[in-house]
Structures are given as structure tokens and as C-alpha cells.
Design an enzyme around this catalytic site. Structure first.
Site, PDB file in Angstrom:
ATOM      1  N   HIS A 109       4.575  -0.785   3.675  1.00 18.98           N
ATOM      2  CA  HIS A 109       3.965   0.296   2.909  1.00 18.98           C
ATOM      3  C   HIS A 109       4.386   0.304   1.448  1.00 18.98           C
ATOM      4  O   HIS A 109       3.682   0.904   0.613  1.00 18.98           O
ATOM      5  CB  HIS A 109       4.299   1.654   3.548  1.00 18.98           C
ATOM      6  N   GLY A 110       5.475  -0.319   1.109  1.00 18.45           N
ATOM      7  CA  GLY A 110       5.863  -0.330  -0.297  1.00 18.45           C
ATOM      8  C   GLY A 110       7.246  -0.907  -0.519  1.00 18.45           C
ATOM      9  O   GLY A 110       8.098  -0.893   0.383  1.00 18.45           O
TER      10      GLY A 110
END
Length: 417
Positions: free
Chosen positions: A264-265
Site C-alpha cells: 500500500h505504500g
């Protein structure tokens, strides 16, 4: 690859995985890994605390391609399925490129499988009016979710998280609650637009959500949230770890959710968010027999059990998502601490109670629609109705989007992934 020996096929598989993951790491995680290693060296007394990988190596010049996480995993699933002999390799570069770059779901999913999407792309087709109608209605619903609902909630959420040290705990609690629905409506909006666009072309994309915030258990939630990605993690990571490498379910869950967070990041906040959810899932799985015995002993009605499950899972998810939204772990901790300061009954951090009321009404409206129609049958509210009703709905919808849309440049949250 399909006709090669097992040893050669493994080499091809390893090469494909290395190239795909290598590109993803270069564009998305190079600065993150470099800074993490540097911080570790500083901790061990072997580095310089003033060194920053982004500044030193000009990593900021590497522009992150939109949606790289999505199409990287889509190509990985193709390679692994060919290796497992679940599908035949595509010999035509054009068809393979179309599968990877199919524009409706290119930048934010759903993450499709070649076995499902390629045959649809190859078949001869023609304009089909019912599909066009269904697709346009689904797209309109997606636009409504994004510009009217999610972006409106985002105004409140942004203000709340910028004032993490606010003494108004109830207002911050509301900000965390609104973010839960903002990210859900924002992501499901893009999914609806992608599915609707593909439907007008006679292509069926898989659903990515199935009323996740009505879940009564963590396991149920993760079966309903970002379905295409969670299925990917199940089929290509969790099952091999358990079946092939004989890891325990707990270890496999922790690894899967670590990857989920990092996907996700490039920030530890995402990893913490994901691992917190892994802990809840592990506790739920590990205590299942004990909980069932306790429920039976106390003779609790099923509706009470479902409500308690919904409240616990929903509250836990809301707190964990604070880490997802926060800029750092410290920021998240400060925000959560401030949430439990109830020295003030002030609930509207924007001091605009009309907007606050609209936000609450919209959340209830959308959740009601999803409860009765799910995420995949919104078109049934319109299609099949008499002509004058349908056109009244169309005109009203256009007017609502035009009048109530939030006028600011907001990209979809999942574009950054």
C-alpha cells in the site's frame, strides 16, 4: 516456458519475478529501503543521522508510475499461472499487452487474472445496449461516490488529521470514522467506474467489494475488502507458504499482512496498519473454539453476537486506519491519544454543521443502498423502471453531482499505490 523442463521453467519464473519486483522496488521502495537501512546503521553507530537517501541520491527524480503495484501483480499472476500450467502462455504480444494495459482497471484495479480477462478480450463482440445502460449507471454511481461523498468526507478528514493535537476528542473520533468511509467510498468509486466502463465494452471485471463494513468478523471483512488483491495474496503467497513451505498459519498471516501493508505504500505506517489487522485476525482464528463455547454457555442470541462482532471489528478497523491516514507513526499515536480526550463536546472541527449533517446523511444513504443492493447491483435501482422514472433519476443524478460535488482537485487515494 510451458514446454520447457521443470528446471528451466523455474529459471524463467525466477527471472520474471525478479524483473517485476525489481521494477516495483526501484520506483516505489528504493528511497524507503535506503532510509531504513541508513536508520539501522545509525542505530548501530555506523551511519550519519543527517544523511537522507532522497536528497543524497536524488530519488525524488524517480517519478512513480501510476498504478504500478496493480499491473505488476497482474503480470506476476500471469507468469505464475503459466508456470503452474493453469493457463497456456499467450503467444501474441498484442493480446498480452492489452491484458496488462486494459485501460479501465489499469491504474487501480481490480487485479484481474489472465484466465478470466484474456478470453473476454479475444472474443468477437458488438454493441449491446443493455450492457451499455448498466455500465453507464454503474459509472454514474462511481462518480457520485467520489465527487459528492468521498471528497466531501475528505474535507473533514484532512482538517482533523492536520489538528491531531486538538483537545476536541469527539471531533477527532469523527474524523477517524469519516476516513473509514472516505477510503471505502473513494476506492469503491474507482472500482465502480472501472467495472462500468468495461461493461459498456461487454467486458466483465470482478467485483472488488462486497459490503465490507457490514462484516461481523475480521475474517469476513478481509473476504469482502479489496477482493481481487486479497485473493491474489491468498493464491500466490499464503497458500504456497502454508502448503509448500509448511509455515504455520500464524506466521503465514503475518507475512501476508506485512506484504499487504508494504504494497500500500513505502511507509511504516501502512505496515503497522496491516499488522494490527493481522493481530486481530490471528486472535479471532486462535480463539474461535473458546468463543463458540462461551457463546453457547451464555446462550447469547445470534443477533447479539453479530452486533458485538460488528462493533468490535468496526471500532478496531477505525483505530488501525488512523495509521493508514497519518503521515508517520508518531502522528498516528498523537491522534489516537487525542481521540480519547473528552474535555469538550465540540464535534465539528470545520464549524459547519450543515456540511456535517450532509456527510452523515450521505454515509447512511450509501450504506443503505449497499445493504440492499450490495456493490454490484446498483443498476437494478434504475434499469427496468418505466421510462419517465428512469429519466427522472438520470436528470436528478446529474443535478446532484453538479450541485453537490466538492470543487477541488482530488485524485483517487489508491492512485498512489
Amino acid at each position: 516456458m510451458a514446454r520447457a523442463t521443470a528446471r528451466v521453467r523455474k529459471y524463467y519464473l525466477a527471472l520474471s519475478i525478479a524483473v517485476n519486483i525489481g521494477m516495483l522496488c526501484t520506483f516505489k521502495y528504493l528511497a524507503f529501503f535506503s532510509n531504513t537501512i541508513n536508520q539501522l546503521l545509525v542505530f548501530l553507530g555506523m551511519g550519519h543521522s543527517s544523511t537522507n537517501a532522497i536528497d543524497t541520491y536524488n530519488f525524488s527524480q524517480l517519478l512513480l508510475p501510476i498504478g504500478i503495484s496493480f499491473y505488476t501483480f497482474q503480470t506476476l499472476s500471469y507468469t505464475i499461472d503459466v508456470y503452474r500450467r493453469k493457463i497456456e502462455p499467450e503467444t501474441h504480444l498484442g493480446w498480452f499487452a492489452l491484458y496488462v494495459c486494459f485501460f479501465p482497471q489499469l491504474v487501480a484495479g481490480p487485479i484481474e487474472r489472465a484466465s478470466r480477462l484474456l478470453p473476454q478480450l479475444k472474443r468477437q463482440t458488438q454493441l449491446h445496449l443493455p450492457n451499455i445502460k448498466q455500465g453507464l449507471v454503474t459509472m454514474a454511481w462511481g462518480f457520485f461516490l467520489k465527487v459528492v461523498v468521498a471528497d466531501r468526507l475528505g474535507v473533514y478528514v484532512d482538517e482533523a488529521f492536520e489538528n491531531a493535537q486538538s483537545p476536541h476528542g469527539i471531533a477527532l473520533f469523527l474524523g477517524a470514522l469519516f476516513f473509514c468511509f472516505q477510503i471505502y467510498f473513494d476506492f469503491s468509486a474507482y472500482t465502480a467506474i472501472a467495472i462500468g466502463t468495461a461493461k459498456t465494452l461487454n467486458i466483465d471485471l470482478m467485483q472488488n467489494f462486497n459490503r465490507p463494513f457490514f462484516s461481523t468478523s475480521a475474517r469476513q471483512f478481509w473476504k469482502r475488502w479489496h477482493i481481487s488483491f486479497m485473493h491474489w495474496l491468498r493464491d500466490y503467497l499464503y497458500q504456497p507458504l502454508v502448503k509448500n513451505y509448511k509455515l504455520s498459519r500464524v506466521t503465514a498471516i503475518l507475512i501476508v499482512f506485512f506484504v499487504n501493508g508494504l504494497w500500500h505504500g513505502a511507509n511504516w505506517t501502512f505496515v503497522v496498519w496491516s499488522l494490527l489487522n493481522a493481530v486481530l485476525l490471528i486472535i479471532e482464528v486462535s480463539t474461535n473454539k473458546i468463543r463458540q463455547q462461551l457463546i453457547k454457555k451464555l446462550k447469547l442470541p445470534q443477533k447479539v453476537v453479530a452486533f458485538l462482532g460488528w462493533a468490535i471489528v468496526g471500532g478496531y478497523l477505525m483505530l488501525s486506519l488512523v495509521f493508514f491516514r497519518a503521515t508517520s507513526i508518531e502522528h498516528a499515536v498523537v491522534y489516537i491519544k487525542s481521540m480519547f480526550q473528552f474535555g469538550s463536546l465540540h464535534i465539528n472541527i470545520l464549524n459547519n454543521y450543515i456540511e456535517l449533517a450532509i456527510c452523515l446523511v450521505l454515509i447512511i444513504l450509501v450504506q443503505t443502498v449497499h445493504y440492499f443492493k450490495g456493490n454490484n447491483k446498483i443498476h437494478e435501482l434504475v434499469i427496468g423502471k418505466p421510462t419517465y422514472i428512469r429519466w427522472s433519476i438520470y436528470i436528478s443524478f446529474i443535478a446532484i453531482i453538479s450541485l453537490f460535488a466538492i470543487n477541488r482537485q482530488n485524485t483517487f487515494i489508491y492512485f498512489q499505490f
